[in-house]
Write a protein that holds these residues in place. Structure first.
Motif, PDB file in Angstrom:
ATOM      1  N   PHE A 164      28.778 -36.258  27.404  1.00  0.00           N
ATOM      2  CA  PHE A 164      29.654 -35.143  27.802  1.00  0.00           C
ATOM      3  C   PHE A 164      29.448 -34.680  29.248  1.00  0.00           C
ATOM      4  N   LYS A 165      28.381 -35.194  29.884  1.00  0.00           N
ATOM      5  CA  LYS A 165      28.093 -34.909  31.308  1.00  0.00           C
ATOM      6  C   LYS A 165      27.944 -33.415  31.594  1.00  0.00           C
ATOM      7  N   GLY A 166      27.246 -32.705  30.708  1.00  0.00           N
ATOM      8  CA  GLY A 166      26.947 -31.286  30.953  1.00  0.00           C
ATOM      9  C   GLY A 166      25.478 -31.150  31.300  1.00  0.00           C
ATOM     10  N   VAL A 169      19.774 -32.363  29.348  1.00  0.00           N
ATOM     11  CA  VAL A 169      18.986 -32.411  28.106  1.00  0.00           C
ATOM     12  C   VAL A 169      19.893 -32.140  26.906  1.00  0.00           C
ATOM     13  N   ASP A 170      20.656 -31.048  26.988  1.00  0.00           N
ATOM     14  CA  ASP A 170      21.541 -30.651  25.898  1.00  0.00           C
ATOM     15  C   ASP A 170      22.541 -31.764  25.572  1.00  0.00           C
ATOM     16  N   ASP A 171      23.058 -32.400  26.628  1.00  0.00           N
ATOM     17  CA  ASP A 171      24.056 -33.441  26.475  1.00  0.00           C
ATOM     18  C   ASP A 171      23.486 -34.646  25.745  1.00  0.00           C
ATOM     19  N   ARG A 172      22.255 -35.042  26.107  1.00  0.00           N
ATOM     20  CA  ARG A 172      21.627 -36.186  25.418  1.00  0.00           C
ATOM     21  C   ARG A 172      21.390 -35.842  23.956  1.00  0.00           C
ATOM     22  N   GLY A 253      33.211 -36.974  20.281  1.00  0.00           N
ATOM     23  CA  GLY A 253      33.867 -37.037  21.597  1.00  0.00           C
ATOM     24  C   GLY A 253      34.379 -38.401  22.005  1.00  0.00           C
ATOM     25  N   PHE A 254      34.566 -39.359  21.049  1.00  0.00           N
ATOM     26  CA  PHE A 254      35.095 -40.658  21.479  1.00  0.00           C
ATOM     27  C   PHE A 254      36.233 -41.131  20.576  1.00  0.00           C
TER      28      PHE A 254
END
Ligand SMILES: C[S@@+](CC[C@H](N)C(=O)[O-])C[C@H]1O[C@@H](n2cnc3c(N)ncnc32)[C@H](O)[C@@H]1O
Length: 390
Positions: A164-166, A169-172, A253-254
């Motif tokens: 999500f490229k935010g 850490v949270d994104d992973r 998200g995909f």
């Protein structure tokens, strides 16, 4: 032991480490950092154990009560419990880049149904209720958690996809987390090995979470030949393609590019129809009233449709229906046959401690002693005519 925001605030990593080391038999490698606010009933903290799983390490973002509940599990308390876990030398797969899907794993040798592909412990366990904290505080706990993982483990976390490229850490975590149960509570776990497996609505491998060893097991559910991609499902696949695709888009998200999602509309329509039929047959087989129309033949039809649909992991459910249907007509050997098949498949999908597995093990031993035995004895079993006089 209780931790509060006041007794944990503003400690550097080094200070947290030193505070923890000063206390004899303190179970955590760092003094936990905590936050609470008007929405929370207890503080949420980051608990880290660098010695967990032979030095692979783990961090837990949760309440103190849940962290100490986890400590009681054999994974923490019994040094032998993880003997067969995290053995990643000489794996039966290699990493491969798939256009449109990113990295995935392909088999490098033939895997048979039931072969273990890997079993591993998570790098982190987070409590979804930590979302009650403000965003900056929740992220601070997650970042602190990653910083407290052993140095050799941290690259496993950073190698994960950040879809999500935010926040990095949270994104992973969001791209790779699986939902699991711990002592009746939903938790999120991230496992770097399983995180390399792509989704397929008709997968060839299945996984289950074992609460006692805090480990995720992945097994082949059919023969996988060298060069074939190893896939799992991220969702419940016994739904129409449109619902599966919407779920994957919303939660992961995909846009799913698996073969059953990208099939021609006429093939999709057939597949959706089979999913409806499975549901209809399950309703008939679940009817244990005196008016039930359930027969072993209906269960056989259900097995055939699951096979056509390549829903191999779910076959354990169909075999259970068949075992019970045969048992209900007092057919000992077919009940044993299908109960054994159900044990084999359900163990791969729901784990060796699952309730259905125990029930089917009993049926495979002594069908006469199970609740369904002869339940439908004397009821009509075959429909031999079309109902018209000829
Ligand atoms: C847990 S990761 C799987 C490994 C990932 N491909 C990688 O490179 O690290 C989940 C991500 O993989 C991709 N993915 C997995 N299955 C897919 C599929 N069937 N179709 C398209 N993308 C998929 C999506 O980007 C998804 O967010």
């Amino acid at each position: 032991m209780s931790f509060t925001q006041n007794n944990t605030a503003h400690k550097t990593l080094k200070q947290s480490y030193e505070s923890a080391q000063k206390i004899a038999n303190f179970p955590w490698s760092f003094w936990p950092e905590c936050f609470s606010n008007e929405n929370t009933t207890e503080p949420y903290c980051v608990f880290s154990d660098q010695k967990f799983a032979g030095g692979r390490g783990i961090f837990i973002v949760s309440t103190s009560a849940m962290a100490y509940e986890l400590l009681k599990k054999p994974a923490f308390s019994d040094p032998d419990a993880l003997q067969r876990i995290n053995q990643h030398d000489n794996p039966p797969f290699v990493q491969h880049e798939f256009p449109g899907k990113g990295r995935g794993l392909i088999a490098n040798k033939t895997l048979h149904r039931g072969d273990q592909i890997f079993a591993s412990t998570p790098l982190l366990i987070t409590n979804p209720d930590a979302y009650l904290l403000s965003e900056p505080e929740r992220l601070k706990l997650a970042h602190r958690g990653v910083d407290t993982l052993p140095e050799k483990t941290q690259p496993l976390f950073w190698a994960l996809l950040d879809h999500f490229k935010g926040d990095p850490v949270d994104d992973r975590i969001n791209t790779n987390a699986f939902e699991v149960e711990v002592s009746g509570h939903t938790q999120h776990v991230v496992l770097p090995e399983i995180a390399m497996l792509n989704h397929d609505c008709r997968p060839n491998a299945a996984y289950f979470w074992d609460e006692e060893t805090l480990s995720h097991y992945v097994h082949a559910t059919q023969t996988i030949y060298p060069g074939q991609e190893i896939t799992i499902t991220y969702i419940n696949n016994e739904r129409w393609r449109s619902k599966r695709m919407a779920n994957l888009k919303e939660n992961w998200g995909f846009d799913c590019s698996c073969s059953s999602c990208s099939a021609h509309p006429s093939f999709v329509a057939e597949s959706d129809q089979r999913i409806d039929t499975i549901e209809e047959l399950a309703a008939v087989l679940n009817d244990w009233t005196p008016d039930s129309r359930a027969t072993p033949e209906i269960a056989e039809a259900m097995i055939s449709i699951y096979e056509q649909e390549r829903l191999f992991a779910s076959l354990g459910v169909a075999y259970k229906h068949a075992a019970e249907a045969y048992s209900s007509f007092g057919d000992r050997y077919n009940a044993i046959k299908y109960a054994s098949l159900s044990v084999e498949l359900t163990m791969l999908d729901k784990g060796f401690r699952d309730h259905d597995v125990k029930e089917m093990k009993n049926m495979a031993k002594e069908p006469e002693m199970t609740w369904s035995w002869n339940k439908r004895a004397g009821m009509k079993r075959f429909t031999t005519s079309c109902g018209h006089a000829h």
